[in-house]
Motif scaffolding. Structure first.
Motif, PDB file in Angstrom:
ATOM      1  N   SER A 151       0.817  -1.215   0.000  1.00 52.43           N
ATOM      2  CA  SER A 151       0.000   0.000   0.000  1.00 52.43           C
ATOM      3  C   SER A 151       0.848   1.262   0.000  1.00 52.43           C
ATOM      4  N   GLY A 152       0.469   2.197  -0.858  1.00 47.97           N
ATOM      5  CA  GLY A 152       0.979   3.560  -0.753  1.00 47.97           C
ATOM      6  C   GLY A 152       0.067   4.315   0.204  1.00 47.97           C
ATOM      7  N   THR A 153       0.632   4.974   1.182  1.00 46.36           N
ATOM      8  CA  THR A 153      -0.192   5.550   2.250  1.00 46.36           C
ATOM      9  C   THR A 153      -0.466   7.032   2.085  1.00 46.36           C
ATOM     10  N   GLU A 154       0.171   7.668   1.098  1.00 49.79           N
ATOM     11  CA  GLU A 154      -0.038   9.103   0.927  1.00 49.79           C
ATOM     12  C   GLU A 154       0.271   9.487  -0.515  1.00 49.79           C
ATOM     13  N   ALA A 155      -0.160  10.673  -0.884  1.00 58.24           N
ATOM     14  CA  ALA A 155       0.137  11.223  -2.203  1.00 58.24           C
ATOM     15  C   ALA A 155       0.623  12.654  -2.028  1.00 58.24           C
ATOM     16  N   LEU A 156       1.553  13.062  -2.877  1.00 55.45           N
ATOM     17  CA  LEU A 156       2.088  14.421  -2.844  1.00 55.45           C
ATOM     18  C   LEU A 156       1.686  15.143  -4.124  1.00 55.45           C
ATOM     19  N   PHE A 157       0.978  16.259  -3.971  1.00 50.34           N
ATOM     20  CA  PHE A 157       0.676  17.139  -5.092  1.00 50.34           C
ATOM     21  C   PHE A 157       1.620  18.326  -4.969  1.00 50.34           C
ATOM     22  N   ALA A 158       2.682  18.274  -5.766  1.00 58.08           N
ATOM     23  CA  ALA A 158       3.782  19.234  -5.622  1.00 58.08           C
ATOM     24  C   ALA A 158       3.561  20.452  -6.510  1.00 58.08           C
ATOM     25  N   HIS A 159       3.692  21.639  -5.892  1.00 57.35           N
ATOM     26  CA  HIS A 159       3.614  22.897  -6.618  1.00 57.35           C
ATOM     27  C   HIS A 159       5.012  23.424  -6.912  1.00 57.35           C
ATOM     28  N   ALA A 160       5.143  24.180  -7.965  1.00 58.23           N
ATOM     29  CA  ALA A 160       6.393  24.858  -8.295  1.00 58.23           C
ATOM     30  C   ALA A 160       6.369  26.278  -7.723  1.00 58.23           C
ATOM     31  N   SER A 161       7.481  26.989  -7.902  1.00 58.92           N
ATOM     32  CA  SER A 161       7.598  28.409  -7.537  1.00 58.92           C
ATOM     33  C   SER A 161       7.352  28.681  -6.062  1.00 58.92           C
ATOM     34  N   GLY A 162       7.688  27.720  -5.224  1.00 58.76           N
ATOM     35  CA  GLY A 162       7.597  27.951  -3.789  1.00 58.76           C
ATOM     36  C   GLY A 162       6.205  27.904  -3.209  1.00 58.76           C
ATOM     37  N   ARG A 163       5.192  27.584  -4.017  1.00 59.56           N
ATOM     38  CA  ARG A 163       3.840  27.495  -3.487  1.00 59.56           C
ATOM     39  C   ARG A 163       3.715  26.244  -2.637  1.00 59.56           C
ATOM     40  N   PRO A 164       2.891  26.276  -1.577  1.00 59.56           N
ATOM     41  CA  PRO A 164       2.804  25.133  -0.669  1.00 59.56           C
ATOM     42  C   PRO A 164       2.340  23.866  -1.384  1.00 59.56           C
ATOM     43  N   ASP A 165       3.014  22.760  -1.068  1.00 57.97           N
ATOM     44  CA  ASP A 165       2.608  21.471  -1.612  1.00 57.97           C
ATOM     45  C   ASP A 165       1.392  20.947  -0.859  1.00 57.97           C
ATOM     46  N   LEU A 166       0.746  19.957  -1.462  1.00 59.57           N
ATOM     47  CA  LEU A 166      -0.431  19.347  -0.850  1.00 59.57           C
ATOM     48  C   LEU A 166      -0.141  17.883  -0.572  1.00 59.57           C
ATOM     49  N   HIS A 167      -0.270  17.484   0.687  1.00 61.75           N
ATOM     50  CA  HIS A 167      -0.112  16.086   1.073  1.00 61.75           C
ATOM     51  C   HIS A 167      -1.495  15.509   1.379  1.00 61.75           C
ATOM     52  N   PHE A 168      -1.779  14.352   0.778  1.00 63.01           N
ATOM     53  CA  PHE A 168      -3.041  13.685   1.047  1.00 63.01           C
ATOM     54  C   PHE A 168      -2.769  12.312   1.649  1.00 63.01           C
ATOM     55  N   PRO A 169      -3.289  12.005   2.845  1.00 63.28           N
ATOM     56  CA  PRO A 169      -3.226  10.622   3.338  1.00 63.28           C
ATOM     57  C   PRO A 169      -4.178   9.761   2.527  1.00 63.28           C
ATOM     58  N   LEU A 170      -3.760   8.550   2.225  1.00 61.81           N
ATOM     59  CA  LEU A 170      -4.567   7.670   1.383  1.00 61.81           C
ATOM     60  C   LEU A 170      -5.057   6.436   2.118  1.00 61.81           C
ATOM     61  N   ARG A 171      -5.010   6.448   3.413  1.00 64.47           N
ATOM     62  CA  ARG A 171      -5.572   5.341   4.173  1.00 64.47           C
ATOM     63  C   ARG A 171      -7.093   5.424   4.164  1.00 64.47           C
ATOM     64  N   ARG A 172      -7.736   4.283   4.002  1.00 71.10           N
ATOM     65  CA  ARG A 172      -9.187   4.257   4.057  1.00 71.10           C
ATOM     66  C   ARG A 172      -9.662   4.591   5.459  1.00 71.10           C
ATOM     67  N   ALA A 173     -10.881   5.050   5.582  1.00 74.41           N
ATOM     68  CA  ALA A 173     -11.425   5.456   6.870  1.00 74.41           C
ATOM     69  C   ALA A 173     -11.439   4.287   7.854  1.00 74.41           C
ATOM     70  N   THR A 174     -10.940   4.534   9.071  1.00 74.10           N
ATOM     71  CA  THR A 174     -10.959   3.482  10.083  1.00 74.10           C
ATOM     72  C   THR A 174     -12.345   3.293  10.671  1.00 74.10           C
ATOM     73  N   THR A 175     -13.156   4.340  10.618  1.00 74.54           N
ATOM     74  CA  THR A 175     -14.541   4.243  11.102  1.00 74.54           C
ATOM     75  C   THR A 175     -15.459   4.761   9.989  1.00 74.54           C
ATOM     76  N   PRO A 176     -15.723   3.921   8.995  1.00 77.29           N
ATOM     77  CA  PRO A 176     -16.568   4.365   7.883  1.00 77.29           C
ATOM     78  C   PRO A 176     -17.971   4.683   8.360  1.00 77.29           C
ATOM     79  N   PRO A 177     -18.675   5.509   7.618  1.00 76.03           N
ATOM     80  CA  PRO A 177     -20.014   5.897   8.050  1.00 76.03           C
ATOM     81  C   PRO A 177     -20.971   4.718   8.069  1.00 76.03           C
ATOM     82  N   ALA A 178     -21.888   4.732   9.024  1.00 74.33           N
ATOM     83  CA  ALA A 178     -22.945   3.734   9.038  1.00 74.33           C
ATOM     84  C   ALA A 178     -23.832   3.971   7.823  1.00 74.33           C
ATOM     85  N   PRO A 179     -24.511   2.911   7.323  1.00 74.56           N
ATOM     86  CA  PRO A 179     -25.324   3.071   6.116  1.00 74.56           C
ATOM     87  C   PRO A 179     -26.292   4.244   6.171  1.00 74.56           C
ATOM     88  N   GLY A 180     -26.893   4.492   7.299  1.00 77.12           N
ATOM     89  CA  GLY A 180     -27.853   5.583   7.386  1.00 77.12           C
ATOM     90  C   GLY A 180     -27.230   6.961   7.393  1.00 77.12           C
TER      91      GLY A 180
END
Length: 611
Positions: free
Chosen positions: A145-174
């Protein structure tokens, strides 16, 4: 060690088998403990084994091998004809010639990194049925498993890190209501992006429109609307355009957001891959969103697959080009083939034929007589392909960057990449490959070949290979070496490799034999079914209409299952049919989709479509 120049395969011998064969011995012919035969039980196998019918599978990529696998399990005599001298198609890995010394394997190269999203379920089922020593679940056990993704910006703009782990407590059906979904989308966009609040709110609203659209609206309306227009990217900020438009289309499926089908982008990338993936619904068991293999693709998957299929009696004829499918008297009577290097043409025959070639190669083999029988052959001429090819950089220093994939958002060539050695926990890169100097394979992909770069002002198609490598490296550094950090250093770079299917770069006629199906608006209407009007001829490949509806390995596998089922029906076979998993459909959305179906028939917009 490979010097700083192109390392190009001459014989297309995709990979070395020494380590694999030494490790497996005869084990690949056995049955893996804990594995399954999928849809085919022991009784079905016994019933099918007496069929004695011969099937010619044209193409040894993922779709061709998947078809051969299912057919062999059902007792058919299968021969696979493949253009290259190695199997696996775009999924295979290949040796970098002349780079292995001191008993090490050559450096591993590839067409581009492979990843296996958690929503894949057809292909993982096949992988569980490919024995691998020490793995209870076959080669499926080689996924990491890859656990995160990096959306890298150029020119010194802040990068975006996304965790890619599935929810440990997914929503109940309702809990899974439109308002809950909207709040979750807004929460993610607020925490992980720098979008203006009004743009984030608008995008969340557009996702609700797609989520609650009935199938008829998706096929009849959204298939005709480009993703760019659906989310009104042209009226939004550059951040919105890059992250939610370009970053979701060009970088993932090589299709420009300005023309990409909303149905395909919304249904597969946004819903199946991201939304339901993060919620852990409709996934391959307990899989995370992003998975990769723990070794070069052929070592971890394709070689064991070939060995297993050979043990089931499948024959492989390599180095063979399919020239023409011969149709006469209502059936395919043979296929004209020749050696890849232009040898004498001959005709092969079988009881059934499965064309598993990529669409750009398959359609040139369909002559006028065959095309006259079934109009869907002619519609395939309208399907579009484009370039999406990678470069491997071999580095002195392990350079994981992030535990997952990198997306260089501002790169004009839509560059993505991944540091592979961090996932190869069964390998020591410097010990096992090359001459011992390289500790990393940074695998990168260029998805945009028609926009000027930052070094030479030329498109990738206009550049020489050396210029492409320099430009690509510069664009990677532009995204990763900013804000005071230095991730990529020139002195770390030892060598590089590009898929030899790309030829003629820097000249008047650049070619790429391994292109990728893209999905502009209206593509769905031209995709053929696996079953054709010819009773003994079937289609498999990622261009065939499947529920996945995307050029992927999962789509290739699903199409092969559909082709085999059609063949079994034509044969009136008693063998059990291949099971086919379709994309997850949350039951909570079905009542809203039924309402939308009525509104669509009345010519009214979706309930959530506020314009």
């Amino acid at each position: 060690m490979a010097t700083e120049h192109a390392q190009q395969s001459q014989g297309h011998n995709g990979h070395s088998r020494r380590r694999f064969l030494a490790a497996t011995g005869g084990a690949a012919a056995g049955v893996v403990g804990g594995g399954t035969m999928g849809a085919l039980g022991a009784a079905g196998s016994a019933a099918a084994a007496s069929s004695g019918k011969r099937v010619a599978v044209l193409g040894g990529g993922v779709s061709g091998l998947s078809a051969a696998h299912e057919l062999a399990e059902r007792g058919y005599e299968v021969t696979v004809y493949e253009y290259y001298d190695a199997l696996g198609g775009k999924a295979r890995s290949m040796d970098v010639p002349g780079t292995g010394t001191g008993g090490r394997e050559p450096l591993p190269g590839e067409h581009g990194f492979r990843f296996f999203p958690g929503f894949y379920r057809n292909l993982p089922d096949t992988m569980r049925r490919i024995p691998f020593p020490g793995n209870a679940n076959g080669v499926h056990g080689n996924l990491r498993s890859g656990t995160e993704a990096l959306f890298a910006h150029a020119s010194g703009r802040p990068d975006l890190h996304f965790p890619l782990r599935r929810a440990t407590t997914p929503p109940a059906p309702g809990d899974l209501t439109p308002s809950w979904i909207r709040d979750q989308i807004l929460s993610v966009l607020d925490l992980a992006t720098h979008l203006p609040a009004d743009e984030a709110a608008y995008f969340a609203g557009r996702l609700l429109v797609h989520l609650t659209s009935c199938d008829a609206r998706r096929e009849g309306q959204w298939e005709k609307v480009a993703w760019w227009d659906f989310i009104r990217a042209g009226e939004m900020s550059r951040e919105y355009q890059v992250l939610l438009g370009i970053g979701q289309t060009r970088n993932l499926v090589a299709t420009r957001a300005e023309i990409a089908s909303t149905r395909t982008v919304g249904r597969v990338i946004i819903e199946a891959l991201l939304l339901w993936g993060l919620l852990g619904r409709g996934m391959d068991g307990d899989a995370d969103i992003d998975r990769v293999l723990n070794a070069p693709t052929s070592e971890a998957w394709i070689d064991p697959w070939e060995a297993h299929l050979r043990s089931r009696g499948v024959e492989f004829v390599l180095g063979t080009e399919v020239r023409e499918v011969v149709y006469d008297g209502g059936r395919v009577t043979g296929v004209r083939v020749a050696a890849r290097d232009g040898g004498r043409q001959r005709t092969i025959t079988a009881d059934h034929y499965v064309s598993a070639l990529p669409v750009e190669h398959a359609r040139v083999t369909w002559g006028p007589a065959l095309r006259a029988v079934d109009p869907q052959f002619g519609r395939c001429d309208a399907l579009k392909t484009d370039w999406m090819t990678g470069v491997m950089f071999y580095l002195r220093t392990p350079t994981p960057v992030v535990h997952g994939h990198i997306n260089c958002l501002d790169s004009p060539w839509a560059v993505t990449g991944i540091g592979q050695s961090q996932f190869w926990d069964v390998r020591d890169f410097s010990r096992d490959y090359g001459d011992g100097q390289a500790h990393e394979c940074l695998s990168t992909i260029i998805s945009e070949w028609d926009k000027p770069g930052i070094l030479y002002g030329k498109t990738a198609r206009e550049c020489t290979k050396e210029e492409i490598v320099a430009e690509l490296w510069a664009q990677m550094k532009d995204g990763l070496n900013d804000s005071g950090k230095t991730t990529l250093r020139d002195e770390d770079r030892l060598g590089w490799f590009m898929d030899p299917a790309v030829t003629g770069l820097g000249g008047p006629d650049p070619r790429n034999r391994e292109q990728l199906l893209i999905h502009p608006t209206g593509t769905l209407y031209n995709r053929p079914s696996a079953k054709t009007a010819v009773p003994n001829f079937f289609l498999a490949g990622d261009y065939v209409r499947t529920d996945v509806d995307l050029a992927t390995m999962e789509g290739a596998n699903e199409s092969a299952r559909r082709a085999v089922n059609a063949l079994l029906d034509a044969d009136d076979s008693g063998a059990e049919r291949c099971h086919i998993w379709e994309l997850f459909r949350p039951p909570e959305m079905e009542p809203l989709k039924r309402v939308d179906e009525v509104r669509y028939r009345l010519g009214l917009p979706n309930t959530f479509d506020l314009g």
